[in-house]
Design a protein around this motif. Structure first.
Motif, short mmCIF file in Angstrom:
data_model
loop_
_atom_site.label_atom_id
_atom_site.label_comp_id
_atom_site.label_asym_id
_atom_site.label_seq_id
_atom_site.Cartn_x
_atom_site.Cartn_y
_atom_site.Cartn_z
N GLU A 124 -4.62 8.21 -4.69
CA GLU A 124 -4.45 7.20 -3.95
C GLU A 124 -4.54 5.99 -4.84
OE1 GLU A 124 -8.16 8.17 -0.91
OE2 GLU A 124 -8.88 8.30 -3.00
N ARG A 125 -4.75 5.96 -6.13
CA ARG A 125 -4.63 4.61 -7.01
C ARG A 125 -3.37 4.51 -7.23
NH1 ARG A 125 -9.00 7.00 -9.67
NH2 ARG A 125 -7.87 7.08 -11.71
N PHE A 126 -2.62 5.53 -7.51
CA PHE A 126 -1.20 5.66 -7.71
C PHE A 126 -0.54 5.09 -6.48
CE2 PHE A 126 3.13 7.75 -6.95
CZ PHE A 126 3.52 7.33 -8.04
N SER A 127 -0.67 5.45 -5.57
CA SER A 127 0.11 5.07 -4.27
C SER A 127 -0.15 3.41 -3.85
CB SER A 127 -0.59 5.68 -2.90
OG SER A 127 -0.17 7.03 -3.11
N HIS A 128 -1.52 3.05 -4.33
CA HIS A 128 -1.81 1.47 -4.40
C HIS A 128 -1.24 0.84 -5.02
CE1 HIS A 128 -4.37 -1.96 -5.30
NE2 HIS A 128 -4.40 -2.24 -3.98
N MET A 130 1.73 1.43 -7.06
CA MET A 130 3.10 1.44 -6.83
C MET A 130 3.56 0.39 -5.73
SD MET A 130 5.62 4.66 -5.60
CE MET A 130 4.93 4.78 -4.10
N THR A 131 2.73 0.50 -4.53
CA THR A 131 3.03 -0.42 -3.51
C THR A 131 2.88 -1.78 -3.77
OG1 THR A 131 2.31 1.51 -2.06
CG2 THR A 131 2.73 -0.72 -1.16
N ALA A 132 1.64 -1.83 -4.51
CA ALA A 132 1.08 -3.28 -5.07
C ALA A 132 2.18 -4.04 -5.84
CB ALA A 132 -0.18 -3.45 -5.28
N SER A 133 2.81 -3.22 -6.97
CA SER A 133 3.84 -3.64 -7.88
C SER A 133 5.04 -3.99 -7.34
CB SER A 133 3.93 -2.63 -9.04
OG SER A 133 2.61 -2.29 -9.69
N CYS A 134 5.46 -3.25 -6.44
CA CYS A 134 6.83 -3.15 -5.72
C CYS A 134 6.70 -4.53 -4.82
CB CYS A 134 7.19 -2.28 -4.88
SG CYS A 134 7.61 -0.65 -5.82
N PHE A 135 5.41 -4.76 -4.28
CA PHE A 135 5.29 -6.09 -3.21
C PHE A 135 5.30 -7.16 -3.95
CE2 PHE A 135 2.37 -9.15 -1.31
CZ PHE A 135 3.21 -9.28 0.01
N PHE A 185 2.58 6.57 2.09
CA PHE A 185 1.50 7.38 1.49
C PHE A 185 0.36 6.77 1.84
CE2 PHE A 185 4.23 8.55 -2.42
CZ PHE A 185 4.73 9.57 -1.91
N MET A 186 -0.17 5.31 1.84
CA MET A 186 -1.35 4.96 2.31
C MET A 186 -1.50 5.07 3.91
SD MET A 186 -1.73 1.34 0.00
CE MET A 186 -0.13 0.74 0.76
N LEU A 187 -0.45 5.01 4.45
CA LEU A 187 -0.75 5.45 6.07
C LEU A 187 -1.50 6.85 6.08
CD1 LEU A 187 -0.52 4.78 9.03
CD2 LEU A 187 1.71 5.71 8.81
N VAL A 188 -0.93 7.93 5.44
CA VAL A 188 -1.18 9.32 5.45
C VAL A 188 -2.61 9.57 4.93
CG1 VAL A 188 -0.85 11.62 4.82
CG2 VAL A 188 1.26 10.05 5.86
N LEU A 189 -3.02 8.55 3.72
CA LEU A 189 -4.01 8.91 3.01
C LEU A 189 -5.35 8.15 3.88
CD1 LEU A 189 -2.76 8.23 -0.46
CD2 LEU A 189 -3.76 10.42 0.28
#
Length: 333
Positions: A124-128, A130-135, A185-189
């Motif tokens: 969950e932290r990895f998904s967050h 990864m998305t935050a860094s790209c954003f 990922f975050m949608l599924v999680l």
């Protein structure tokens, strides 16, 4: 065939306007030389584009003049910078005002302070992150598109700015893919924990504990976090769809559609950035102890009971020993 039609329309227009033109005189009675010029507005009403002759396979390059492009340029050069500045700077100003009036929400200490409960696991932290860094990179490179030549180019010069803008474009295109994957990922999680309910309306009516000393009950995610979740999912998919239209130009739509996609993409983008700024504020400076949830994954038990008491009760019911967990331990599901 289209070129022949355009030529016939031009000839017909000139034939119709020629008698009237011949009668137009300047104030001194002399013939007006500009009166015989082609009426551009009338031509555009007959055919929305003016086409040229090309020798390359790309037929879209034959569009020499496209009137809708003027409206798009007006939006991009005049309206978009103001909209972006109002959204981003307005949010920063509102957060600063809130901080100096409300202050930081402090961790409330109790006999359970110092004990930890796992809030987010490693994936969950990895998904967050990864998305935050790209954003963050996508946001900076997108803002460079709006404000770069106005603010940055005068400081570093046109050559350095051109190089920076080129690499920003590469980063924007390539990091869009892991960003879209992270949103999925975050949608599924987390979708099961972000379904709105009656408790969320109560949370909103009480101001979420931000406007007073009371802390309304909440599950794993409170109403504010649910709003951020659905904003990320909704805006994320919308940005992905419009962005793909521009990464693969003319695959689905024509030049007019491309311009519409760019307008939608940029408007959603600046609102998206403003919303995430509020999320970053609450998760870092605005609330003591909130960063630990995505930092180490574990939060103080006293903090969790104050802000997410219903979720703590659920975890306590799932584990025979209660919610107090050692580092690295995951509650039994």
């Amino acid at each position: 065939m289209r070129r022949l039609t355009s030529l016939l329309l031009l000839a017909a227009t000139l034939a119709l306007t020629a008698p009237a033109v011949a009668q137009v005189r300047a104030p001194d009675g002399a013939p007006n030389p500009t009166a015989s010029s082609v009426n551009e507005e009338m031509l555009f009403k007959q055919d929305p584009t003016i086409h040229g002759r090309i020798s390359i396979p790309n037929a879209t390059a034959a569009n020499l003049i496209q009137p809708q492009g003027r409206e798009w340029r007006q939006f991009r050069e005049a309206w978009l910078p103001w909209i972006g500045a109002l959204a981003v700077l307005g949010m920063l100003g509102a957060l600063a005002a809130f901080y100096f009036t409300r202050g930081r929400i402090r961790l409330e200490h109790s006999e359970e302070s110092g004990k930890k409960i796992l809030r987010f696991n490693s994936f969950e932290r990895f998904s967050h992150w990864m998305t935050a860094s790209c954003f963050i990179v996508l946001s900076l490179s997108g803002l460079n598109y709006i404000f770069g030549k106005r603010l940055l180019m005068p400081l570093i010069g046109p050559e350095a700015f051109a190089t920076l803008a080129q690499y920003a474009k590469y980063a924007h295109i390539y990091l869009a893919w892991p960003f879209m994957l992270g949103v999925l990922f975050m949608l599924v999680l987390w979708i099961k924990d972000n379904i709105p309910g009656r408790i969320d309306w109560i949370w909103l009516k009480q101001g979420g504990g931000l406007l007073g000393d009371a802390h309304p009950s909440a599950g794993r995610f409170n109403a504010g976090q649910k709003m951020i979740f659905w904003m990320v999912v909704g805006f994320g998919f919308a940005m992905g769809a419009t962005g793909l239209m521009m990464i693969f130009p003319f695959a689905v739509t024509d030049i007019n559609g491309m311009q519409v996609m760019q307008v939608i993409h940029s408007l959603i983008g600046v609102v998206f950035i403003a919303g995430i700024l509020a999320h970053i504020y609450i998760g870092s400076l605005g609330m003591e102890g909130a960063y630990d949830a995505m930092g180490s994954g574990e939060v103080d038990l006293a903090w969790a009971k104050v802000h997410h008491d219903l979720w703590v009760k659920e975890q306590q019911a799932k584990t025979a020993s209660g919610p107090q967990l050692g580092r690295g331990q995951v509650p039994a599901e």
